[in-house]
Each structure stands twice: as structure tokens, then as C-alpha cells.
Write a protein that holds these residues in place. Structure first.
Motif, PDB file in Angstrom:
ATOM      1  N   PRO A  52      58.432  31.224  31.290  1.00 62.80           N
ATOM      2  CA  PRO A  52      57.074  31.753  31.199  1.00 62.80           C
ATOM      3  C   PRO A  52      56.432  31.832  32.578  1.00 62.80           C
ATOM      4  O   PRO A  52      56.664  30.971  33.437  1.00 62.80           O
ATOM      5  CB  PRO A  52      56.340  30.741  30.321  1.00 62.80           C
ATOM      6  CG  PRO A  52      57.231  29.557  30.199  1.00 62.80           C
ATOM      7  CD  PRO A  52      58.617  29.983  30.549  1.00 62.80           C
ATOM      8  N   SER A  53      55.603  32.865  32.778  1.00 58.75           N
ATOM      9  CA  SER A  53      55.052  33.077  34.114  1.00 58.75           C
ATOM     10  C   SER A  53      54.081  31.953  34.483  1.00 58.75           C
ATOM     11  O   SER A  53      53.848  31.692  35.648  1.00 58.75           O
ATOM     12  CB  SER A  53      54.369  34.432  34.185  1.00 58.75           C
ATOM     13  OG  SER A  53      53.408  34.478  33.150  1.00 58.75           O
ATOM     14  N   ASN A  54      53.520  31.264  33.475  1.00 59.90           N
ATOM     15  CA  ASN A  54      52.579  30.196  33.825  1.00 59.90           C
ATOM     16  C   ASN A  54      53.254  28.836  34.004  1.00 59.90           C
ATOM     17  O   ASN A  54      52.582  27.819  34.132  1.00 59.90           O
ATOM     18  CB  ASN A  54      51.436  30.117  32.812  1.00 59.90           C
ATOM     19  CG  ASN A  54      51.947  30.098  31.393  1.00 59.90           C
ATOM     20  OD1 ASN A  54      53.042  29.603  31.156  1.00 59.90           O
ATOM     21  ND2 ASN A  54      51.172  30.622  30.463  1.00 59.90           N
TER      22      ASN A  54
ATOM     23  N   PRO B 197      52.347  24.741  27.178  1.00 57.16           N
ATOM     24  CA  PRO B 197      52.502  26.182  26.985  1.00 57.16           C
ATOM     25  C   PRO B 197      51.460  26.766  26.020  1.00 57.16           C
ATOM     26  O   PRO B 197      51.062  27.923  26.158  1.00 57.16           O
ATOM     27  CB  PRO B 197      53.913  26.315  26.394  1.00 57.16           C
ATOM     28  CG  PRO B 197      54.623  25.074  26.818  1.00 57.16           C
ATOM     29  CD  PRO B 197      53.588  23.999  26.904  1.00 57.16           C
ATOM     30  N   HIS B 198      50.990  25.951  25.065  1.00 57.73           N
ATOM     31  CA  HIS B 198      49.990  26.445  24.118  1.00 57.73           C
ATOM     32  C   HIS B 198      48.673  26.795  24.803  1.00 57.73           C
ATOM     33  O   HIS B 198      48.054  27.793  24.477  1.00 57.73           O
ATOM     34  CB  HIS B 198      49.672  25.373  23.056  1.00 57.73           C
ATOM     35  CG  HIS B 198      50.668  25.367  21.952  1.00 57.73           C
ATOM     36  ND1 HIS B 198      51.050  26.503  21.288  1.00 57.73           N
ATOM     37  CD2 HIS B 198      51.364  24.349  21.386  1.00 57.73           C
ATOM     38  CE1 HIS B 198      51.950  26.195  20.381  1.00 57.73           C
ATOM     39  NE2 HIS B 198      52.160  24.894  20.428  1.00 57.73           N
TER      40      HIS B 198
ATOM     41  N   ALA C 146      48.149  27.038  28.172  1.00 53.38           N
ATOM     42  CA  ALA C 146      48.247  27.591  29.538  1.00 53.38           C
ATOM     43  C   ALA C 146      47.467  28.895  29.688  1.00 53.38           C
ATOM     44  O   ALA C 146      46.805  29.119  30.712  1.00 53.38           O
ATOM     45  CB  ALA C 146      49.703  27.796  29.915  1.00 53.38           C
ATOM     46  N   ALA C 147      47.515  29.728  28.681  1.00 52.11           N
ATOM     47  CA  ALA C 147      46.867  31.035  28.780  1.00 52.11           C
ATOM     48  C   ALA C 147      45.348  30.892  28.907  1.00 52.11           C
ATOM     49  O   ALA C 147      44.671  31.799  29.398  1.00 52.11           O
ATOM     50  CB  ALA C 147      47.218  31.873  27.558  1.00 52.11           C
ATOM     51  N   ARG C 148      44.816  29.736  28.495  1.00 49.10           N
ATOM     52  CA  ARG C 148      43.352  29.561  28.552  1.00 49.10           C
ATOM     53  C   ARG C 148      42.879  29.085  29.934  1.00 49.10           C
ATOM     54  O   ARG C 148      41.691  28.822  30.124  1.00 49.10           O
ATOM     55  CB  ARG C 148      42.897  28.563  27.470  1.00 49.10           C
ATOM     56  CG  ARG C 148      43.301  28.999  26.053  1.00 49.10           C
ATOM     57  CD  ARG C 148      42.280  28.594  25.011  1.00 49.10           C
ATOM     58  NE  ARG C 148      41.935  27.181  25.072  1.00 49.10           N
ATOM     59  CZ  ARG C 148      42.509  26.234  24.318  1.00 49.10           C
ATOM     60  NH1 ARG C 148      43.445  26.576  23.449  1.00 49.10           N
ATOM     61  NH2 ARG C 148      42.151  24.983  24.421  1.00 49.10           N
ATOM     62  N   GLY C 149      43.822  28.918  30.845  1.00 49.68           N
ATOM     63  CA  GLY C 149      43.427  28.626  32.220  1.00 49.68           C
ATOM     64  C   GLY C 149      43.555  27.162  32.615  1.00 49.68           C
ATOM     65  O   GLY C 149      43.855  26.293  31.791  1.00 49.68           O
TER      66      GLY C 149
END
Ligand code: SAH
Length: 465
Positions: A148-150, A187-188, A190-193
Motif C-alpha cells: 500500500p502506498s501509505n 491500514p484501516h 491510514a487513509a484518514r491521515g
């Protein structure tokens, strides 16, 4: 391994790059990702080099590279695309006591630059020792897609949190915390910053501090016949998590390689006759490590439920009140029969198949020879090397045809496997002559589907001896 992979510290160190064209620019794309001080020597620098110099990303020196220029540098890269000049650069670097790399020239290079998957601070380096750059690029592309990119962000924030996580005792508990972070919670969110990730780290740490001591457990795992690709996903996961791996002699080294790097590896190697580690000692060892709170993987060749003395271990584990699970594996008979292109059972030939052992603790094993001697019966004989003459004698005595096909498969599923097609009448001396060194299974009543090929492979082997 002719090249040893290392991650070289380059922060605030000088790296010298010599060359002013495309090859130099390509190398720079990688080097400018580092925190090294980069000095480029070029007599006719590409416009991009001039721009990078103006932006302060590199220091451009507009002349030929010469003796003394590399002194104190970490590494030198030669990228002039002229072999003679590059060779001179290497000589100068050596004179200055620095290792050098010539772009696309393995022979002249002291070190090689791997293909890199960059999720800074997570970096994956892929090398093929120059054998197959195409392969390295394919692996890189595959990993780029999968990671994953993050991941880089998770690792960076995780690293900053390491000190706080020291509140957990070292070992199992701390590891569980990090596994929870990297593979579940992180990972859950991560998208939230970054803030969300930091909040999660704090909450997770509280949760893990509050949770009680984990009890140890045992997985009784089948390692399969040798080919690592024949491991089950469950077996791989168990190996990934193991604190302690207690393995048998027949488990292939490639499979042991897959165990978690920090796992304690214990060889409980049993020899064919008798035992080098007594079964009671193995039972005691499993129980002792599990009672210490460890996740123990008891790794057995093939399937643990086939001639594996599994029940004795289970009894000891149950008596100590330890949780356990059995992870099945591919037994030698399944791997071997696949190799000769046959089925273990076949309509109108045999409606049952027997797994026999040639000998047990007391000596050669007796079986229902009369039934087996009937036409079409099939048996997979484990541990049958020394018992070959005994089995042959019993079956012939009970009326089996000397023409009954028999196939011996040594090292099933492994690169050095051998298939020997013979008949019951010829089982001995064939077995003795074959002088098998690896584990072997003997199929009574089965010939390789392509018998000619199997025989050919033996005669070729014999001819080369
Ligand atoms: N639990 C194992 C069997 C253990 S008994 C299983 O399920 O396969 C050990 C015997 O297994 C050996 O003597 C040999 O007969 C057989 N064996 C194990 N691995 C083998 C392999 N790769 N090729 C052929 N026979 C094998």
C-alpha cells in the motif's frame, strides 16, 4: 550469494557521480531520494544537471574527475557511458580508498545497485547479481502493486512511536502490538491521515497494556513433502507467527527459511530407526515452551497425522492444558503419486488404498498381505527402504504376481527427486542398487503413467555415475 545486500548509511555523506548524460541522470533520480550530499563531475553537463545544481540538490563540478576527488566519499558512481573512462574512474576511486560502481557494468563494479521499491522508511531492494534485470523489474512491479502506498507513512509514524511502545514488555506482547498496528488497525485508518493514525497508535497501546498475559499455544503443522509451494497458507501463517519452531529431520531447509526470523529453531531430528531425540523429550520441549507463553510450531514432514507420532504429542499438550490446532499438510504419498501422473484410487482398479509403514519401533511391520496380494491393490509404503526385501517376500509368498508394478520415488516434490519404476519381483535388488540417500516412498501396484520416461531417467542417472 556473490553480493551481500546491505543498507548503507548515507545521511550527510558524500556520494560522487561522474558523468553528464542520460546514464548519470538516471542514477541521480535514485540518489537524490537519499539524504546524501551528491557531487557530480561532468565536463559537458546536461541542462537538468545545471538546474539541479541551481536548486541546491547536487553540487556540480564542471571538470574531469581526478585523483583525490573521491577522498572521504562514501561511494563513487561512474556513468560516463565510456568504458575506458569509467575504468579510469574506478581506478581513481580505489586509489582514494572508495568503492565504485560502473553503471551497467558488473565486471568493473565493486557493488551493484538493486531495483528498489520505495515506501520510505520501508525500502525493498531486489537484486539478481546481474543475471536477470528483467526479473528484478518484474518483481519490483509486483511489489509496487502489492504494498500500500501509505505503508511509508505507517512506518514513519510507527517509528516515532517506538519509544512509547517500550511501555509494553519486550517480546511477545510488544510484537503483538506492532502486528495489530501494521496489519489490522493501521491500514484501516491510514487513509484518514496522520492524526488519525497517531490517535490509533495511542488507543492501541492502551488496549494492549490492559490486555492480560497471552497463554502459549501449539500448532502441529504439516510441512509437506519438501517443495515450499506445497505448504498450506495456514502453515505459512503459523511459521510467520511462531516464537519457537520444533522441526523434524525431514523438513526441507527451504521451509525452515520461511519461519519468522526471530523464532527459536529447534531440531528434534529423528533418524529412521530409533530416535536421536526421544519422543518424551520432544513432548516435554513442546510443553515447556508453550507454558512459557510462546507460540510453538511443531513442524513435521508431510502431513502430521501420517506416521507422525502425533497422538503422543497431543496427549502431552492436553495433559498440560495447552491450546493446540492441527494444520494438515500434503503427505508424501500425495506428492509422489502426482509426480508419476497416477491416482491413488481408480475406478475398477482399486477402491481403497493403504498407507503402510515398512517398520515400526519393534521392527518390520506385518500387514494383511493376503488381501494386498490380490490383483489391482495399491499401497503407499512409507519408511520402506530397509523393509523392501521383507515386503517383497511376504507379498510373493501370499501369491502376488512378481510382475506387479512397483515404483520408488525418492525426494518427492524436490528438485533432486528420482523415480524408479520396477516390479515386485525386482524390488530387491533394485532398492539396494538404487542406493537412495533421501526419503523415499514405494508404491506397490502403481507404475508411472509414462513408464518409459521414468526408466530413462534412471538409466541416464546410472550412465552418469
Ligand atoms: N508425515 C510424513 C511421513 C513421515 S514418516 C508424511 O505425511 O509424508 C517418514 C517417511 O515419509 C519417509 O521414510 C518416507 O517414506 C516418507 N517421505 C517423507 N517425505 C518424503 C518425500 N519428500 N519423498 C518421498 N518420501 C517421503
Amino acid at each position: 550469494m556473490q553480493h551481500f545486500p546491505i543498507f548503507l548509511s548515507v545521511k550527510d555523506q558524500t556520494i560522487v557521480l561522474v558523468g553528464g548524460g542520460e546514464a548519470a541522470l538516471a542514477k541521480l533520480r535514485l540518489l537524490t531520494k537519499t539524504e546524501a550530499r551528491i557531487v557530480v563531475y561532468a565536463t559537458e553537463p546536461h541542462a537538468d544537471l545545471v538546474r539541479l545544481d541551481a536548486e541546491g540538490k547536487i553540487k556540480l563540478v564542471n571538470r574531469e574527475f581526478d585523483y583525490g576527488d573521491a577522498r572521504g566519499a562514501r561511494r563513487v558512481y561512474a556513468a560516463t557511458e565510456d568504458e575506458l573512462i569509467d575504468a579510469r574512474i574506478v581506478a581513481i576511486a580505489h586509489d582514494d580508498g572508495v568503492l565504485a560502481n560502473v553503471v551497467d557494468n558488473l565486471a568493473l563494479s565493486d557493488f551493484i545497485t538493486p531495483a528498489i521499491v520505495d515506501r520510505d522508511p520501508v525500502t525493498v531492494a531486489i537484486g539478481t547479481e546481474g543475471a536477470a534485470p528483467v526479473l528484478a523489474r518484474a518483481i519490483k512491479a509486483d511489489l509496487e502493486e502489492r504494498l500500500p502506498s501509505n505503508l511509508g507513512m505507517l512506518a514513519r509514524l510507527g517509528k516515532a512511536f517506538r519509544h512509547a511502545a517500550d511501555a509494553l514488555p519486550m517480546g511477545r506482547k510488544r510484537r503483538d502490538f506492532w502486528a495489530d498496528y501494521y496489519f489490522n488497525e493501521g491500514p484501516h485508518v491510514a487513509a484518514r491521515g496522520e492524526d488519525a493514525v497517531n490517535d490509533t497508535l495511542g488507543a492501541l497501546l492502551d488496549k494492549h497494556i490492559m490486555s492480560g498475559e497471552e497463554a502459549g499455544r501449539v500448532d502441529l503443522v504439516g510441512a509437506g513433502p519438501g517443495d515450499p509451494e506445497l505448504l498450506t497458507l495456514k502453515a505459512r501463517k503459523a511459521l510467520d507467527k511462531a516464537d519457537v519452531v520444533i522441526y523434524d529431520r525431514l523438513v526441507a531447509p527451504e521451509i525452515l527459511e520461511l519461519a519468522r526470523r526471530e523464532a527459536i529453531m529447534i531440531n528434534a531430528g529423528k533418524e529412521g530407526f530409533g530416535a536421536s531425540t526421544a519422543q518424551d523429550d520432544i513432548n516435554a520441549m513442546i510443553v515447556e515452551h508453550a507454558l512459557d507463553g510462546h507460540h510453538v510450531v511443531r513442524l513435521k514432514a508431510g502431513d502430521p497425522t501420517v506416521f507422525g507420532r502425533l497422538d503422543e504429542e497431543i496427549e502431552a499438550i492436553e495433559a498440560a492444558g495447552i491450546a493446540y490446532a492441527i494444520v494438515p499438510g500434503i503427505t508424501a504419498a500425495s506428492a509422489a503419486v502426482a509426480q508419476i501422473g497416477q491416482s491413488l484410487t481408480k475406478r475398477e482398479r482399486n477402491a481403497s488404498v493403504r498407507l503402510l509403514t515398512g517398520h515400526d519401533m519393534k521392527g518390520f511391520c506385518d500387514h494383511d498381505w493376503r488381501t494386498l496380494a490380490r490383483d489391482g491393490e495399491v499401497a503407499a509404503i512409507y519408511m520402506g527402504k530397509r523393509a523392501a526385501r521383507f515386503v517383497q517376500g511376504r507379498l510373493l509368498m501370499h501369491g502376488a504376481s512378481p510382475e506387479t508394478p512397483v515404483t520408488i520415488i525418492e525426494n518427492a516434490s524436490r528438485a533432486d527427486s528420482r523415480v524408479i519404476a520396477t516390479t515386485l519381483g525386482e524390488l530387491e535388488p533394485t532398492m539396494t542398487t538404487a542406493d537412495l540417500k533421501g526419503p523415499a516412498i514405494t508404491f506397490y501396484g502403481l507404475a508411472p503413467r509414462h513408464a518409459a520416461k521414468a526408466i530413462q531417467s534412471i538409466s541416464r542417472k546410472e550412465a552418469s555415475q
